[in-house]
Design an enzyme around this catalytic site. Structure first.
Site, mmCIF file in Angstrom:
data_model
loop_
_atom_site.group_PDB
_atom_site.id
_atom_site.type_symbol
_atom_site.label_atom_id
_atom_site.label_comp_id
_atom_site.label_asym_id
_atom_site.label_seq_id
_atom_site.Cartn_x
_atom_site.Cartn_y
_atom_site.Cartn_z
ATOM 1 N N LYS A 9 0.860 -1.186 0.000
ATOM 2 C CA LYS A 9 0.000 0.000 0.000
ATOM 3 C C LYS A 9 0.895 1.235 0.000
ATOM 4 C CE LYS A 9 -3.214 2.711 2.889
ATOM 5 N NZ LYS A 9 -4.076 2.761 4.079
ATOM 6 N N ASP A 42 -2.510 10.317 3.281
ATOM 7 C CA ASP A 42 -3.916 9.932 3.431
ATOM 8 C C ASP A 42 -4.648 10.979 4.271
ATOM 9 O OD1 ASP A 42 -6.354 8.705 3.691
ATOM 10 O OD2 ASP A 42 -5.645 7.091 5.023
ATOM 11 N N LYS A 57 -10.139 13.158 7.595
ATOM 12 C CA LYS A 57 -9.695 12.765 8.936
ATOM 13 C C LYS A 57 -9.696 13.966 9.877
ATOM 14 C CE LYS A 57 -6.578 8.977 7.670
ATOM 15 N NZ LYS A 57 -7.271 7.916 8.398
ATOM 16 N N ARG A 105 -7.714 -0.404 0.922
ATOM 17 C CA ARG A 105 -8.254 -1.635 0.343
ATOM 18 C C ARG A 105 -8.667 -1.426 -1.114
ATOM 19 N NH1 ARG A 105 -12.761 -1.746 4.968
ATOM 20 N NH2 ARG A 105 -11.072 -0.631 5.991
#
Ligand code: BES
Ligand code: MN
Ligand code: ZN
Length: 496
Positions: A267, A272, A279, A353
């Protein structure tokens, strides 16, 4: 760093420093006793005064003891004699390396009492000596503008005592340990870089640069149009909100021949933010480490090349940035994966994912003997296991057990979590084949269950390293995990 072995005659070793162990309450270890008799009982005298209690990881540097070739002796605490073993030995050696690196000492002989062979055999003894020494000298390649502190002089280690009959195994361990530390450095250097430097393009360039250094590696980079041709709709859904274009890396070692390879999938989310499912601000900077799995894959391939492993290994890296934007993917959007299965993206922060499912599908073309993905995938895994164990999951119990065993031997442990069919029920969607999240409960496992939808028929395992690949707080930085685990796995698979 150079590594050798020593067998006997501790007083005559030609090194700057002897590192010897002292148990609780100042009890001398065997090697310390040898040093003590060579220098006329000076150690005993010092310890009798209570100056060094021998607590685990404590050290004391002594200079110019008579009767020794070495100009210094470093005492290292081994703790209680009864509880002495591999763990305390590792701790003592790591503390000694830290102490040595603060001095002008250039060479040292490890003469700590060796743990029982059942706990640390000759090969793993050599490996641990080298790995701990070299990793202990790692320094973050920081972007501070001031004068850099001087690099430690410490550069040569003699491991022992090693009887002649064991020298070959220890030397092999030393060479492997040094290579593992070097691979960990590759991972840590990449992961410690800020997200504005370490972008998907940067990862591609680094992989290319490493392939120049290690001749056995072949690197192919898929740019955005090529990724589109592979129909990696889930990966593209993640990257569409970013100004940084995605890259997909294929790194091969051991030729592209007929052998069924081990495929490692990483990954590589270079940052992110969570995307539209943004977030919370606290510690969001740590999401620069969200490419640690990719860095571990790149590192493992350099290791395979450095050790010239007789094993075909393929590294796949999905590199993207996850950003909120006018063009970003939104909750409820549906993407079509390379496998043709559709995914309702209910939470754009469950992006790992999404890129992995397309990468795992890509792995099929290699007809792999085993596929292992490595990802900082879920906060839930950190809740479940904390920071000591990586989560080990998959669809093949033997492969998962193989990785767990590799982690034990490498002192880079993983713990299995059950991915039984029931968990996949949490991924049901009214609008697509499945959703990309399964609710809060069992979050590490439902993430794995999602990946399981794309790995049917493959021997597949998944390492969730969200809690182990980096540290936060004052010690913030990449740990280099799980590269030691992967190294052990590959070395064993190669039959070395
Ligand atoms: N990169 C994170 C996982 C993570 C969290 C790594 C904390 C390291 C420390 C991942 O992309 C993520 O955001 N996962 C979500 C999944 C959730 C939305 C189902 C999470 O864990 O909160
Ligand atoms: Mn996320
Ligand atoms: Zn992530």
């Amino acid at each position: 760093m150079r590594f050798e072995t020593w067998s006997k005659g501790i007083a005559t070793l030609e090194v700057d420093c002897l590192v010897v162990g002292v148990y609780d309450e100042g009890e001398l270890s065997e090697e310390a006793r040898a040093v003590d008799s060579a220098c006329g009982g000076r150690l005993k005298k010092l310890l009798a005064r209570g100056d060094f209690p021998g607590k685990p990881a404590e050290t004391l540097l002594l200079a110019d003891l008579p009767g020794l070739r070495a100009t210094r002796v470093l005492l290292a605490g081994l703790g209680g004699k009864k509880s002495f073993g591999r763990k305390t030995w590792r701790k003592a050696w790591a503390a000694a390396v830290a102490a040595l690196s603060r001095t002008g000492i250039e060479s040292a002989a490890v003469a700590l009492t060796r743990p029982d062979a059942k706990e640390l055999d000759d090969y793993y003894f050599g490996r641990a000596v080298a790995e701990i020494a070299a990793s202990g000298l790692y320094r973050i390649n920081d972007l501070k503008s001031g004068k850099k502190p001087k690099a430690p002089r410490f550069a040569r280690v003699l491991a022992g005592p090693v009887p002649k009959s064991a020298a070959a195994a220890v030397s092999r361990g030393l060479a492997h340990g040094a290579a593992i530390a070097e691979a960990c450095k590759v991972q840590r250097d990449l992961a410690n870089l800020p997200g504005n430097v370490c972008t998907p393009l940067f990862l591609a360039e680094e992989a290319r640069a490493l392939a120049k250094r290690y001749r056995s590696l072949r690197v192919r980079v898929l740019d955005e149009p090529a990724i589109r041709r592979e129909k990696m709709g889930c990966l593209l859904a993640v990257s569409q909100g970013s100004a940084q274009p995605p890259r997909f890396l294929v790194i091969e070692h051991g030729g592209s021949g007929a052998a069924h390879p081990v495929v490692l999938v990483g990954k590589g989310v270079t940052f992110d933010t969570g995307g539209i499912s943004l977030k919370d601000p606290p510690a969001m900077d740590e999401m620069k480490f969200d490419m640690s799995g990719a860095a571990a894959v790149i590192a493992s391939l350099t290791l395979a090349a450095a050790l010239d492993l007789p094993l075909r290994v393929v590294g796949l890296v999905a590199a993207v940035e996850n950003m909120p934007d006018g063009k970003a993917v939104k909750p409820g959007d549906i993407a079509t994966s390379a496998s043709g299965q559709t995914v309702e993206i209910l939470n754009t922060d469950a992006e790992g994912r999404l890129i992995l499912c397309d990468a795992l599908h890509y792995a099929r073309r290699f007809q792999p003997a085993a596929v292992v993905d490595i990802a900082t995938l879920t906060g839930a895994c950190v809740v479940a296991l904390g920071h000591h164990h990586s989560g080990a999951m998959g669809n093949d119990e033997e492969l998962v057990a193989e990785l767990v065993a590799a982690g034990v031997r490498a002192d880079d442990r993983a713990w299995p979590l059950p991915v039984t069919e029931e968990y996949a029920e949490q991924l049901k969607s009214n609008f697509a084949d499945f959703a990309n999240i399964g609710g809060r409960d069992g979050g590490a496992i439902t993430a794995a269950a999602f990946l399981g939808k794309f790995t049917q028929g493959l021997k597949w395992a998944h390492l969730d390293v969200a809690g182990t690949a980096y540290q936060g707080g004052a010690q913030k930085g990449s740990t280099g995990r799980p590269t030691p685990l992967l190294a052990d796995f590959l070395i064993r698979r190669a039959g070395l």
